[in-house]
Design a protein around this motif. Structure first.
Motif, PDB file in Angstrom:
ATOM      1  N   SER A 248     -19.527   8.615 -17.683  1.00  0.00           N
ATOM      2  CA  SER A 248     -17.563   8.445 -18.016  1.00  0.00           C
ATOM      3  C   SER A 248     -17.230   7.446 -16.912  1.00  0.00           C
ATOM      4  O   SER A 248     -15.811   6.992 -17.261  1.00  0.00           O
ATOM      5  N   MET A 249     -16.636   7.020 -15.801  1.00  0.00           N
ATOM      6  CA  MET A 249     -16.514   6.040 -15.369  1.00  0.00           C
ATOM      7  C   MET A 249     -16.645   4.521 -16.867  1.00  0.00           C
ATOM      8  O   MET A 249     -15.365   4.307 -16.097  1.00  0.00           O
ATOM      9  N   GLY A 250     -17.746   4.671 -17.165  1.00  0.00           N
ATOM     10  CA  GLY A 250     -17.432   3.451 -18.039  1.00  0.00           C
ATOM     11  C   GLY A 250     -16.227   3.293 -18.770  1.00  0.00           C
ATOM     12  O   GLY A 250     -15.699   2.625 -19.539  1.00  0.00           O
ATOM     13  N   LEU A 251     -16.582   4.806 -19.364  1.00  0.00           N
ATOM     14  CA  LEU A 251     -15.422   4.898 -20.678  1.00  0.00           C
ATOM     15  C   LEU A 251     -14.110   4.849 -19.965  1.00  0.00           C
ATOM     16  O   LEU A 251     -12.922   4.546 -20.583  1.00  0.00           O
ATOM     17  N   HIS A 252     -13.609   5.670 -19.061  1.00  0.00           N
ATOM     18  CA  HIS A 252     -12.537   5.087 -17.971  1.00  0.00           C
ATOM     19  C   HIS A 252     -11.795   3.881 -18.182  1.00  0.00           C
ATOM     20  O   HIS A 252     -10.568   3.077 -18.127  1.00  0.00           O
ATOM     21  N   LEU A 253     -13.253   2.968 -17.479  1.00  0.00           N
ATOM     22  CA  LEU A 253     -12.597   1.583 -17.877  1.00  0.00           C
ATOM     23  C   LEU A 253     -12.145   1.022 -19.061  1.00  0.00           C
ATOM     24  O   LEU A 253     -11.251   0.255 -18.890  1.00  0.00           O
ATOM     25  N   ALA A 254     -13.376   0.700 -19.967  1.00  0.00           N
ATOM     26  CA  ALA A 254     -12.681   1.008 -21.007  1.00  0.00           C
ATOM     27  C   ALA A 254     -11.290   1.216 -21.882  1.00  0.00           C
ATOM     28  O   ALA A 254     -10.832   0.104 -22.578  1.00  0.00           O
ATOM     29  N   ALA A 255     -11.031   2.729 -21.188  1.00  0.00           N
ATOM     30  CA  ALA A 255      -9.132   2.929 -22.320  1.00  0.00           C
ATOM     31  C   ALA A 255      -8.953   2.454 -21.118  1.00  0.00           C
ATOM     32  O   ALA A 255      -7.415   2.260 -21.560  1.00  0.00           O
ATOM     33  N   THR A 256      -8.487   1.442 -19.808  1.00  0.00           N
ATOM     34  CA  THR A 256      -7.837   0.864 -19.136  1.00  0.00           C
ATOM     35  C   THR A 256      -7.332  -0.347 -19.294  1.00  0.00           C
ATOM     36  O   THR A 256      -7.182  -1.622 -19.405  1.00  0.00           O
ATOM     37  N   ILE A 257      -8.641  -1.241 -20.101  1.00  0.00           N
ATOM     38  CA  ILE A 257      -8.353  -2.346 -21.062  1.00  0.00           C
ATOM     39  C   ILE A 257      -7.811  -2.660 -21.988  1.00  0.00           C
ATOM     40  O   ILE A 257      -7.976  -2.179 -22.816  1.00  0.00           O
ATOM     41  N   PRO A 283     -22.856   9.180 -28.292  1.00  0.00           N
ATOM     42  CA  PRO A 283     -22.402   8.682 -29.606  1.00  0.00           C
ATOM     43  C   PRO A 283     -21.907   9.379 -30.986  1.00  0.00           C
ATOM     44  O   PRO A 283     -22.991  10.081 -31.428  1.00  0.00           O
ATOM     45  N   VAL A 284     -20.979   9.579 -31.104  1.00  0.00           N
ATOM     46  CA  VAL A 284     -20.327  10.899 -32.493  1.00  0.00           C
ATOM     47  C   VAL A 284     -20.418   9.563 -33.489  1.00  0.00           C
ATOM     48  O   VAL A 284     -19.013   9.605 -32.865  1.00  0.00           O
ATOM     49  N   ASP A 285     -20.427   9.374 -34.422  1.00  0.00           N
ATOM     50  CA  ASP A 285     -19.946   8.309 -35.177  1.00  0.00           C
ATOM     51  C   ASP A 285     -19.619   7.238 -34.878  1.00  0.00           C
ATOM     52  O   ASP A 285     -18.338   6.289 -34.748  1.00  0.00           O
ATOM     53  N   GLY A 286     -20.269   6.417 -33.961  1.00  0.00           N
ATOM     54  CA  GLY A 286     -19.799   5.748 -33.225  1.00  0.00           C
ATOM     55  C   GLY A 286     -19.333   5.166 -31.931  1.00  0.00           C
ATOM     56  O   GLY A 286     -18.993   4.047 -31.987  1.00  0.00           O
ATOM     57  N   GLU A 287     -18.975   6.368 -31.878  1.00  0.00           N
ATOM     58  CA  GLU A 287     -17.459   6.459 -30.857  1.00  0.00           C
ATOM     59  C   GLU A 287     -17.743   7.749 -29.235  1.00  0.00           C
ATOM     60  O   GLU A 287     -18.597   8.675 -30.169  1.00  0.00           O
ATOM     61  N   LEU A 288     -17.179   7.566 -29.057  1.00  0.00           N
ATOM     62  CA  LEU A 288     -17.401   8.230 -27.464  1.00  0.00           C
ATOM     63  C   LEU A 288     -16.237   9.133 -26.577  1.00  0.00           C
ATOM     64  O   LEU A 288     -14.658   7.644 -27.028  1.00  0.00           O
ATOM     65  N   PRO A 289     -16.088  10.003 -26.839  1.00  0.00           N
ATOM     66  CA  PRO A 289     -14.617   9.977 -25.896  1.00  0.00           C
ATOM     67  C   PRO A 289     -14.139   9.954 -24.739  1.00  0.00           C
ATOM     68  O   PRO A 289     -15.274  10.098 -23.736  1.00  0.00           O
ATOM     69  N   VAL A 290     -12.925   9.896 -23.729  1.00  0.00           N
ATOM     70  CA  VAL A 290     -12.933   9.429 -22.983  1.00  0.00           C
ATOM     71  C   VAL A 290     -13.401  10.764 -22.026  1.00  0.00           C
ATOM     72  O   VAL A 290     -11.847  11.108 -22.064  1.00  0.00           O
ATOM     73  N   ARG A 291     -14.065  11.108 -21.261  1.00  0.00           N
ATOM     74  CA  ARG A 291     -13.885  12.298 -20.505  1.00  0.00           C
ATOM     75  C   ARG A 291     -14.423  12.447 -19.207  1.00  0.00           C
ATOM     76  O   ARG A 291     -15.664  11.645 -18.700  1.00  0.00           O
ATOM     77  N   ARG A 292     -14.116  12.951 -18.358  1.00  0.00           N
ATOM     78  CA  ARG A 292     -14.971  13.202 -17.103  1.00  0.00           C
ATOM     79  C   ARG A 292     -15.823  14.156 -17.284  1.00  0.00           C
ATOM     80  O   ARG A 292     -15.876  14.814 -17.962  1.00  0.00           O
TER      81      ARG A 292
END
Ligand SMILES: O=C(O)CCC(=O)c1ccccc1C(=O)O
Ligand SMILES: [Mg+2]
Length: 326
Positions: A248-257, A283-292
Protein backbone atom coordinates in the motif's frame (compact mmCIF):
# COMPACT_ATOMS: atom_id res chain seq x y z
CA UNK A 1 8.14 14.18 13.06
CA UNK A 2 9.46 10.96 14.57
CA UNK A 3 7.16 9.33 17.14
CA UNK A 4 8.40 8.05 20.48
CA UNK A 5 9.30 4.37 20.71
CA UNK A 6 6.35 3.90 23.04
CA UNK A 7 4.04 5.20 20.28
CA UNK A 8 5.45 2.55 17.92
CA UNK A 9 5.25 -0.25 20.48
CA UNK A 10 1.66 0.70 21.34
CA UNK A 11 0.42 -1.04 18.18
CA UNK A 12 3.49 -3.04 16.98
CA UNK A 13 2.88 -6.57 15.71
CA UNK A 14 5.39 -8.95 14.14
CA UNK A 15 4.15 -11.40 11.53
CA UNK A 16 5.73 -14.22 9.56
CA UNK A 17 3.90 -14.89 6.29
CA UNK A 18 4.50 -18.10 4.35
CA UNK A 19 5.53 -17.68 0.71
CA UNK A 20 3.75 -19.65 -1.99
CA UNK A 21 7.08 -19.97 -3.83
CA UNK A 22 10.61 -19.74 -2.47
CA UNK A 23 12.00 -16.26 -3.29
CA UNK A 24 15.42 -14.72 -2.56
CA UNK A 25 16.26 -17.92 -0.65
CA UNK A 26 13.46 -17.48 1.88
CA UNK A 27 10.20 -19.41 2.50
CA UNK A 28 8.52 -16.88 4.76
CA UNK A 29 8.48 -13.09 5.00
CA UNK A 30 8.70 -11.36 8.36
CA UNK A 31 7.44 -7.83 8.96
CA UNK A 32 6.83 -5.50 11.88
CA UNK A 33 3.54 -3.63 11.47
CA UNK A 34 2.35 -0.58 13.39
CA UNK A 35 -0.36 2.06 13.23
CA UNK A 36 -0.07 5.87 13.32
CA UNK A 37 -2.53 8.72 12.82
CA UNK A 38 -2.65 8.10 9.03
CA UNK A 39 -3.11 4.33 9.29
CA UNK A 40 -1.16 1.07 9.29
CA UNK A 41 2.42 0.90 8.11
CA UNK A 42 5.29 -1.56 7.79
CA UNK A 43 8.94 -1.93 8.82
CA UNK A 44 10.42 -4.95 7.05
CA UNK A 45 14.10 -4.68 6.12
CA UNK A 46 15.43 -8.12 5.23
CA UNK A 47 16.87 -10.00 8.20
CA UNK A 48 20.46 -9.79 6.97
CA UNK A 49 20.45 -5.98 6.57
CA UNK A 50 22.35 -4.08 9.26
CA UNK A 51 20.83 -1.36 11.43
CA UNK A 52 22.29 1.47 9.37
CA UNK A 53 20.70 0.15 6.18
CA UNK A 54 17.43 -0.50 8.06
CA UNK A 55 17.20 3.15 9.18
CA UNK A 56 15.73 4.36 5.87
CA UNK A 57 13.14 1.55 6.06
CA UNK A 58 12.01 2.78 9.49
CA UNK A 59 11.90 6.40 8.35
CA UNK A 60 9.66 5.23 5.49
CA UNK A 61 7.36 3.22 7.75
CA UNK A 62 6.99 6.11 10.18
CA UNK A 63 6.39 8.60 7.37
CA UNK A 64 3.55 6.50 5.92
CA UNK A 65 1.89 6.11 9.34
CA UNK A 66 2.33 9.67 10.63
CA UNK A 67 2.37 12.01 7.62
CA UNK A 68 -0.32 12.64 5.00
CA UNK A 69 0.84 11.54 1.55
CA UNK A 70 1.57 14.10 -1.18
CA UNK A 71 -1.27 14.63 -3.70
CA UNK A 72 -2.25 11.40 -5.48
CA UNK A 73 -2.27 11.72 -9.28
CA UNK A 74 -3.97 8.38 -10.04
CA UNK A 75 -6.18 5.87 -8.24
CA UNK A 76 -5.05 2.66 -9.94
CA UNK A 77 -1.55 1.37 -10.76
CA UNK A 78 -0.66 -1.09 -13.55
CA UNK A 79 1.58 -3.85 -12.20
CA UNK A 80 3.72 -6.72 -13.43
CA UNK A 81 3.76 -10.33 -12.28
CA UNK A 82 7.02 -11.31 -10.58
CA UNK A 83 8.34 -14.77 -11.40
CA UNK A 84 10.95 -16.26 -9.06
CA UNK A 85 13.67 -18.45 -10.61
CA UNK A 86 11.43 -21.53 -10.72
CA UNK A 87 11.65 -24.54 -13.05
CA UNK A 88 9.86 -24.37 -16.41
CA UNK A 89 7.22 -26.82 -15.20
CA UNK A 90 6.20 -24.41 -12.40
CA UNK A 91 6.02 -21.21 -14.45
CA UNK A 92 2.37 -21.41 -15.51
CA UNK A 93 1.12 -22.14 -11.99
CA UNK A 94 3.12 -19.28 -10.42
CA UNK A 95 1.98 -16.80 -13.10
CA UNK A 96 -1.63 -17.88 -12.63
CA UNK A 97 -1.48 -16.48 -9.08
CA UNK A 98 -1.17 -12.96 -10.58
CA UNK A 99 -4.25 -13.13 -12.80
CA UNK A 100 -3.96 -11.53 -16.22
CA UNK A 101 -0.87 -9.28 -16.17
CA UNK A 102 0.49 -8.07 -19.52
CA UNK A 103 3.97 -7.70 -18.00
CA UNK A 104 6.15 -10.28 -16.22
CA UNK A 105 9.44 -9.74 -14.43
CA UNK A 106 11.50 -12.91 -14.53
CA UNK A 107 14.26 -13.59 -12.01
CA UNK A 108 17.43 -14.86 -13.70
CA UNK A 109 21.06 -15.65 -12.76
CA UNK A 110 19.99 -17.53 -9.63
CA UNK A 111 23.00 -19.12 -7.87
CA UNK A 112 23.23 -22.81 -8.83
CA UNK A 113 21.35 -22.36 -12.11
CA UNK A 114 22.59 -21.99 -15.69
CA UNK A 115 21.92 -19.57 -18.52
CA UNK A 116 20.05 -22.41 -20.22
CA UNK A 117 17.67 -22.49 -17.22
CA UNK A 118 17.10 -18.74 -17.61
CA UNK A 119 16.47 -19.00 -21.36
CA UNK A 120 14.02 -21.88 -20.85
CA UNK A 121 12.15 -19.95 -18.14
CA UNK A 122 11.88 -16.78 -20.24
CA UNK A 123 10.83 -18.84 -23.31
CA UNK A 124 8.01 -20.36 -21.27
CA UNK A 125 6.87 -16.90 -20.13
CA UNK A 126 6.93 -15.66 -23.74
CA UNK A 127 4.89 -18.71 -24.80
CA UNK A 128 2.27 -17.99 -22.11
CA UNK A 129 2.14 -14.19 -22.64
CA UNK A 130 2.19 -14.22 -26.42
CA UNK A 131 4.09 -11.68 -28.55
CA UNK A 132 2.38 -8.60 -27.05
CA UNK A 133 3.42 -9.44 -23.48
CA UNK A 134 6.19 -7.39 -21.90
CA UNK A 135 9.04 -9.36 -20.36
CA UNK A 136 11.76 -7.87 -18.18
CA UNK A 137 14.45 -9.86 -16.39
CA UNK A 138 16.21 -9.18 -13.06
CA UNK A 139 19.69 -10.60 -12.40
CA UNK A 140 20.15 -8.92 -8.98
CA UNK A 141 23.70 -7.97 -9.97
CA UNK A 142 24.87 -11.57 -10.35
CA UNK A 143 26.63 -11.32 -13.75
CA UNK A 144 29.99 -9.82 -14.59
CA UNK A 145 29.98 -7.68 -17.74
CA UNK A 146 30.94 -10.53 -20.12
CA UNK A 147 28.37 -12.89 -18.58
CA UNK A 148 25.73 -10.17 -18.85
CA UNK A 149 26.56 -9.57 -22.52
CA UNK A 150 26.40 -13.29 -23.26
CA UNK A 151 23.10 -13.67 -21.38
CA UNK A 152 21.50 -10.66 -23.06
CA UNK A 153 22.52 -12.04 -26.46
CA UNK A 154 20.89 -15.36 -25.54
CA UNK A 155 17.68 -13.71 -24.27
CA UNK A 156 17.27 -10.81 -26.70
CA UNK A 157 15.34 -12.75 -29.34
CA UNK A 158 12.62 -13.25 -26.69
CA UNK A 159 12.11 -9.44 -26.78
CA UNK A 160 13.14 -7.89 -23.46
CA UNK A 161 11.50 -4.72 -22.14
CA UNK A 162 14.64 -4.14 -20.02
CA UNK A 163 17.30 -5.91 -17.96
CA UNK A 164 17.31 -5.03 -14.25
CA UNK A 165 20.63 -4.82 -12.40
CA UNK A 166 22.57 -7.18 -14.72
CA UNK A 167 25.82 -6.38 -12.86
CA UNK A 168 26.57 -5.24 -9.33
CA UNK A 169 28.43 -1.94 -9.73
CA UNK A 170 27.73 1.39 -11.43
CA UNK A 171 30.83 1.20 -13.71
CA UNK A 172 29.78 -2.32 -14.81
CA UNK A 173 26.24 -1.10 -15.50
CA UNK A 174 27.65 1.73 -17.61
CA UNK A 175 29.82 -0.74 -19.54
CA UNK A 176 27.09 -3.32 -20.25
CA UNK A 177 24.69 -0.54 -21.20
CA UNK A 178 27.16 0.66 -23.86
CA UNK A 179 27.79 -2.90 -25.09
CA UNK A 180 24.10 -3.75 -25.65
CA UNK A 181 22.91 -0.32 -26.72
CA UNK A 182 23.01 -1.39 -30.40
CA UNK A 183 20.44 -4.09 -29.56
CA UNK A 184 18.01 -1.63 -28.02
CA UNK A 185 17.84 -3.37 -24.63
CA UNK A 186 17.46 -0.79 -21.82
CA UNK A 187 19.26 -1.25 -18.49
CA UNK A 188 17.47 -0.67 -15.18
CA UNK A 189 19.19 -0.04 -11.83
CA UNK A 190 17.74 -1.46 -8.60
CA UNK A 191 20.38 -2.32 -5.97
CA UNK A 192 22.53 0.53 -7.38
CA UNK A 193 19.74 2.87 -6.23
CA UNK A 194 18.31 1.32 -3.07
CA UNK A 195 21.57 0.01 -1.54
CA UNK A 196 23.91 2.76 -2.72
CA UNK A 197 25.44 5.42 -0.48
CA UNK A 198 24.25 7.90 -3.14
CA UNK A 199 21.07 6.71 -4.89
CA UNK A 200 21.54 9.34 -7.61
CA UNK A 201 25.08 8.31 -8.57
CA UNK A 202 23.90 5.74 -11.14
CA UNK A 203 21.73 8.34 -12.89
CA UNK A 204 24.47 10.94 -12.82
CA UNK A 205 26.91 8.42 -14.33
CA UNK A 206 24.49 7.75 -17.19
CA UNK A 207 24.73 4.06 -16.26
CA UNK A 208 21.00 3.22 -16.48
CA UNK A 209 18.00 3.96 -18.70
CA UNK A 210 15.50 3.66 -15.89
CA UNK A 211 15.37 3.22 -12.12
CA UNK A 212 13.64 0.66 -9.93
CA UNK A 213 12.38 2.58 -6.91
CA UNK A 214 11.29 1.05 -3.59
CA UNK A 215 9.60 3.16 -0.94
CA UNK A 216 11.00 1.53 2.22
CA UNK A 217 14.75 1.42 1.42
CA UNK A 218 14.61 4.93 -0.03
CA UNK A 219 13.18 6.50 3.13
CA UNK A 220 9.52 6.73 2.18
CA UNK A 221 7.19 8.32 -0.31
CA UNK A 222 8.51 11.90 -0.18
CA UNK A 223 12.17 10.91 -0.16
CA UNK A 224 11.79 8.34 -2.97
CA UNK A 225 9.71 10.80 -5.01
CA UNK A 226 12.48 13.37 -4.70
CA UNK A 227 15.05 10.82 -5.96
CA UNK A 228 12.87 10.10 -9.00
CA UNK A 229 12.50 13.81 -9.75
CA UNK A 230 16.22 14.53 -9.36
CA UNK A 231 17.30 11.48 -11.38
CA UNK A 232 15.18 12.55 -14.33
CA UNK A 233 14.81 8.93 -15.48
CA UNK A 234 11.68 6.80 -15.86
CA UNK A 235 10.85 4.93 -12.62
CA UNK A 236 9.38 1.52 -11.91
CA UNK A 237 7.95 1.54 -8.38
CA UNK A 238 8.41 -1.89 -6.83
CA UNK A 239 7.86 -3.79 -3.62
CA UNK A 240 10.42 -5.44 -1.38
CA UNK A 241 8.13 -8.48 -1.07
CA UNK A 242 6.13 -6.56 1.52
CA UNK A 243 2.86 -7.52 3.16
CA UNK A 244 -0.19 -5.80 1.65
CA UNK A 245 0.49 -2.94 4.08
CA UNK A 246 3.95 -2.26 2.64
CA UNK A 247 2.51 -2.72 -0.87
CA UNK A 248 0.00 0.00 0.00
CA UNK A 249 2.92 2.36 0.73
CA UNK A 250 4.39 1.53 -2.69
CA UNK A 251 1.05 2.15 -4.40
CA UNK A 252 0.77 5.58 -2.77
CA UNK A 253 4.32 6.36 -3.95
CA UNK A 254 3.42 5.23 -7.48
CA UNK A 255 0.34 7.46 -7.36
CA UNK A 256 2.48 10.55 -6.62
CA UNK A 257 4.99 10.10 -9.48
CA UNK A 258 4.17 12.50 -12.35
CA UNK A 259 5.00 9.98 -15.10
CA UNK A 260 4.61 6.21 -14.89
CA UNK A 261 5.81 4.77 -18.19
CA UNK A 262 6.27 1.19 -16.98
CA UNK A 263 4.14 -1.31 -15.09
CA UNK A 264 5.14 -1.36 -11.41
CA UNK A 265 6.54 -4.30 -9.43
CA UNK A 266 3.85 -4.11 -6.77
CA UNK A 267 1.98 -7.35 -7.53
CA UNK A 268 4.09 -9.42 -5.13
CA UNK A 269 1.34 -10.11 -2.58
CA UNK A 270 0.50 -12.89 -5.06
CA UNK A 271 3.76 -14.60 -3.99
CA UNK A 272 2.52 -14.82 -0.40
CA UNK A 273 0.53 -17.86 0.69
CA UNK A 274 -1.10 -15.73 3.40
CA UNK A 275 -1.47 -12.03 4.18
CA UNK A 276 -2.49 -9.83 7.12
CA UNK A 277 -5.74 -8.58 5.62
CA UNK A 278 -8.93 -10.17 4.30
CA UNK A 279 -8.63 -7.82 1.31
CA UNK A 280 -5.04 -8.33 0.11
CA UNK A 281 -3.65 -6.15 -2.66
CA UNK A 282 -3.74 -8.80 -5.38
CA UNK A 283 -3.65 -7.63 -9.00
CA UNK A 284 -6.93 -7.70 -10.95
CA UNK A 285 -6.53 -7.38 -14.72
CA UNK A 286 -2.96 -6.20 -14.16
CA UNK A 287 -3.94 -3.32 -11.87
CA UNK A 288 -3.99 -2.48 -8.17
CA UNK A 289 -6.14 0.18 -6.48
CA UNK A 290 -4.40 2.90 -4.48
CA UNK A 291 -5.74 2.40 -0.98
CA UNK A 292 -4.67 1.89 2.61
CA UNK A 293 -4.83 -1.51 4.26
CA UNK A 294 -6.02 -2.40 7.74
CA UNK A 295 -4.92 -5.79 9.06
CA UNK A 296 -7.43 -8.26 10.42
CA UNK A 297 -6.89 -9.03 14.14
CA UNK A 298 -7.51 -12.72 13.46
CA UNK A 299 -4.85 -12.83 10.71
CA UNK A 300 -2.35 -10.90 12.86
CA UNK A 301 -2.90 -13.56 15.49
CA UNK A 302 -2.78 -16.49 13.08
CA UNK A 303 0.47 -15.32 11.46
CA UNK A 304 2.14 -13.88 14.56
CA UNK A 305 5.88 -14.58 14.54
CA UNK A 306 7.34 -16.81 17.25
CA UNK A 307 8.17 -15.23 20.62
CA UNK A 308 11.85 -15.46 19.73
CA UNK A 309 11.47 -13.74 16.34
CA UNK A 310 9.17 -11.11 17.84
CA UNK A 311 11.80 -10.24 20.46
CA UNK A 312 14.41 -10.05 17.69
CA UNK A 313 12.28 -7.55 15.75
CA UNK A 314 11.49 -5.50 18.88
CA UNK A 315 15.21 -5.26 19.69
CA UNK A 316 15.91 -4.28 16.09
CA UNK A 317 13.20 -1.61 16.21
CA UNK A 318 14.76 -0.11 19.35
CA UNK A 319 18.28 -0.06 17.85
CA UNK A 320 17.15 1.37 14.52
CA UNK A 321 14.92 4.00 16.17
CA UNK A 322 17.97 5.02 18.24
CA UNK A 323 19.99 5.37 15.06
CA UNK A 324 17.22 7.30 13.30
CA UNK A 325 16.89 9.80 16.16
CA UNK A 326 20.61 10.08 16.95
O1 LIG B 1 9.99 -5.80 -9.03
C1 LIG B 1 9.20 -6.73 -8.84
O2 LIG B 1 8.54 -7.25 -9.75
C2 LIG B 1 8.98 -7.27 -7.46
C3 LIG B 1 10.00 -6.95 -6.43
C4 LIG B 1 11.26 -7.75 -6.48
O3 LIG B 1 11.57 -8.36 -7.48
C5 LIG B 1 12.09 -7.83 -5.31
C6 LIG B 1 11.49 -8.14 -4.10
C7 LIG B 1 12.23 -8.27 -2.94
C8 LIG B 1 13.59 -8.07 -2.98
C9 LIG B 1 14.22 -7.73 -4.17
C10 LIG B 1 13.48 -7.59 -5.34
C11 LIG B 1 14.19 -7.14 -6.57
O4 LIG B 1 13.65 -6.45 -7.44
O5 LIG B 1 15.37 -7.41 -6.73
MG1 LIG C 1 15.55 -6.05 -8.57
Amino acid sequence: MIPQLSDLFATARVVSLPLATRFRGIDSREALLFRGPEGWSEFSPFAEYDDTEATAWLAAGIDFAWNPTPPLLRSSIPVNATLPAVAVAEVAAVLARFGSCRTVKVKVAEPGQSLADDVARVEEVRRILGPEGRIRVDANGAWNVDEAEHAIHALASLDLEYVEQPCATVPELAEIRERVKYMGVPIAADESVRRAVDPLAVARAGAADLLVIKAQPLGGIVSAGRIVAEAGLPAVISSALDTSIGISMGLHLAATIPRLDYDCGLGTAALLAADVTDEPLLPVDGELPVRRVTPSPALLELHAASAERTSWWYARLIRVWDELTA
